[in-house]
Design a protein around this motif. Structure first.
Motif, PDB file in Angstrom:
ATOM      1  N   TYR A 233       0.819  -1.204   0.000  1.00 59.08           N
ATOM      2  CA  TYR A 233       0.000   0.000   0.000  1.00 59.08           C
ATOM      3  C   TYR A 233       0.859   1.264   0.000  1.00 59.08           C
ATOM      4  CZ  TYR A 233      -3.211   3.659   1.510  1.00 59.08           C
ATOM      5  OH  TYR A 233      -3.924   4.826   1.593  1.00 59.08           O
ATOM      6  N   TYR A 234       1.815   1.329   0.881  1.00 62.46           N
ATOM      7  CA  TYR A 234       2.620   2.542   1.013  1.00 62.46           C
ATOM      8  C   TYR A 234       3.762   2.609  -0.001  1.00 62.46           C
ATOM      9  CZ  TYR A 234       0.164   3.713   5.294  1.00 62.46           C
ATOM     10  OH  TYR A 234      -0.801   4.057   6.192  1.00 62.46           O
ATOM     11  N   TYR A 235       3.977   1.540  -0.741  1.00 58.94           N
ATOM     12  CA  TYR A 235       5.064   1.493  -1.708  1.00 58.94           C
ATOM     13  C   TYR A 235       4.542   0.979  -3.048  1.00 58.94           C
ATOM     14  CZ  TYR A 235       7.790   1.937   2.567  1.00 58.94           C
ATOM     15  OH  TYR A 235       8.290   2.387   3.761  1.00 58.94           O
ATOM     16  N   SER A 236       5.262   1.296  -4.089  1.00 58.00           N
ATOM     17  CA  SER A 236       4.874   0.867  -5.422  1.00 58.00           C
ATOM     18  C   SER A 236       5.015  -0.648  -5.572  1.00 58.00           C
ATOM     19  CB  SER A 236       5.750   1.576  -6.458  1.00 58.00           C
ATOM     20  OG  SER A 236       5.610   1.012  -7.728  1.00 58.00           O
ATOM     21  N   ALA A 237       4.312  -1.199  -6.552  1.00 53.20           N
ATOM     22  CA  ALA A 237       4.500  -2.620  -6.879  1.00 53.20           C
ATOM     23  C   ALA A 237       5.890  -2.864  -7.432  1.00 53.20           C
ATOM     24  CB  ALA A 237       3.447  -3.066  -7.885  1.00 53.20           C
TER      25      ALA A 237
END
Length: 502
Positions: A233-237
């Motif tokens: 959620y807080y970071y990109s895939a």
């Protein structure tokens, strides 16, 4: 801390508009919404929406330029939740020191402070300015031969790598990517530079390039870009690779990677340049952008910052195998950005224990530490003291926020001030985001010669004030703040909710 603000500037274009509407529009153009929302950013969309609705109701036209002028700081970065990586990973303008490195003989330090690079001999209290823009200079790394320093320069809403030749003070731009390039590190033999860049992807990836007298050679990604299968959620895939540190043999790089990690910025890992597919992660932990693992000169120990089991970042020691993870420091404050001395006996680092940022030396064995202070700053161009204050209509002193741009278009602040910054700006009106600081009564700062631009504001009830001051000697500037008068049709109150991240 970077302020969470998204400002809209409104321009009403109608020959029949009333004087009160013109006055309200003028307040917007002066930065009213910015000042109005400096302490309540959550109201900005509502305030702007109400004004746009009222304008449409009255039949006024809003220009396309006004609608789309504001853009994020470093919009090249394609990641969610920018406030995390901006505040804890990317270099920021500070009044105190940040980003430091030892000289190859261990007798001197080079560090960033107030957007310039400074050189100071250990045991002395005189700091000599090496650079002063254009832009802001951060994250110095001293070459093994001692002749140059590679660093990052934030200019024109990009961060590029530069190299400073110390004997001649000549600065050479190494990257021209219009991307975000940070954390550059010389290899032990001085022939390569490892660094983190968003070039080509918008994500933080680890690169290596050869470097010689002509400049930087073609860069290659150390690890191929990839996406994790796990949800985040807080970071990109997209996985990132950050915080590079060379092993003494120059064959491997230690870094932080969030490959298949749901929380935090990732684990401490290592890769051999000769076999980039064989990644070995030796310590699993929920890091938060500031881990910055540093391999010791002996090639066995690794020092890193962690908030494991506590609320503050402190130093921990481990090995390249992840063995014997031990806390090295304790305290209710943060210690980050450590660098080993060449002999491995001590480290230099940045701390916020004094309230502002400060520079410290610490013995690894025994723990004795000493603060490094620049009681005298020797600038490379004439500087003069300017004392600022704000007054109310009765002439009494009042606290205010100030934004000061020197004649060199760089932001300045008092040496003990905490510098904040906006998270966006209007590229048609200014070159960079607004930097500002709080002044309780009067504040003194040093500015270069020429015309300085000063803006002051106080809460929601006063109009922002802008003033140009000629700086050619020590001077004072008292800005008088006047109550803000809104037209009769403007809303007198607004109800809203506030969401705060702690």
């Amino acid at each position: 801390m970077a302020a969470k603000r998204r400002k809209k500037r409104i321009r009403i274009e109608d020959d029949q508009s009333s004087a009160s509407v013109r006055r309200f529009n003028s307040n917007f153009d002066k930065g009213f919404i910015s000042s109005f929302c400096a302490s309540c950013a959550f109201l900005r969309p509502l305030v702007s929406s109400v004004f746009l609705w009222l304008s449409a109701l009255a039949g006024f036209a809003i220009s396309d330029e006004a609608r789309a002028a504001r853009e994020p700081v470093l919009k090249q970065i394609d990641l969610p939740h920018s406030y995390y990586f901006r505040e804890m990973f990317l270099p920021q303008l500070t009044s105190g020191p940040s980003g430091v490195d030892f000289s190859p003989d261990g007798q001197e330090l080079i560090y960033s402070m107030a957007g310039s690079l400074w050189r100071q001999r250990i045991g002395e209290d005189v700091a000599v300015e090496l650079t002063h823009g254009p832009g802001y200079d951060y994250q110095p790394d001293w070459s093994p031969d001692g002749r140059s320093v590679v660093f990052t320069r934030h200019l024109n809403n990009a961060i590029e790598l530069w190299r400073l030749d110390l004997p001649t003070f000549t600065a050479q731009q190494l990257t021209k990517t219009n991307a975000v390039n940070v954390q550059s590190r010389y290899s032990p033999d001085g022939r390569q530079i490892a660094y983190v860049s968003t070039a080509g992807s918008g994500h933080f990836n680890l690169f290596v390039a050869a470097v010689d007298a002509a400049g930087l050679g073609p860069a290659r990604a150390v690890i191929a870009p990839r996406e994790s299968e796990i949800s985040r959620y807080y970071y990109s895939a997209h996985d990132h690779t950050i915080n590079p540190s060379w092993t003494p043999d120059g064959e491997r790089i230690v870094f932080v990677s969030n490959r298949e990690a749901a929380y935090g910025t990732g684990n401490l890992c290592m890769v051999a340049l000769a076999d980039p597919a064989a990644i070995k992660c030796f310590l699993s932990e929920e890091t938060s952008w500031r881990a910055n693992p540093e391999v010791a000169p002996d090639g066995r120990r690794v020092l890193y910052s962690s908030y494991q089991g506590r609320q503050w970042h402190q130093f921990w020691l481990t090995t390249l195998s992840g063995d014997a993870t031990l806390p090295l420091t304790f305290g209710e404050f943060d210690v980050t950005q450590a660098r080993w001395s060449p002999d491995g006996r001590r480290v230099v680092y940045i701390s916020n224990e004094t309230g502002n940022l400060s520079l410290w030396l610490r013995d690894v064995v025994g723990g004795e530490r000493k603060r490094v202070e620049a009681r005298e700053r020797r600038y490379r161009r004439p500087m003069h003291a300017v004392t600022l204050s704000a007054t109310n209509p009765q002439g009494r002193s009042m606290p205010a926020r100030f934004s000061v741009l020197g004649a060199d278009d760089r932001a300045y602040a008092p040496p003990d001030a905490w510098v904040s910054a906006d998270d966006g700006f209007d590229a048609l009106r200014q070159r960079e985001e607004t930097h500002y600081f709080h002044c309780a009564s009067s504040c003194t700062l040093l500015l270069p010669e020429g015309d300085a631009r000063i803006t002051a504001w106080h809460g929601h009830e006063y109009e922002p004030v802008q003033r140009s001051v000629r700086v050619n000697a020590a001077t004072t500037a008292a800005l008088s703040l006047q109550p803000l008068t809104l037209p009769n049709w403007a809303p007198s109150a607004t109800t809203a909710d506030m969401h705060v991240h702690m």
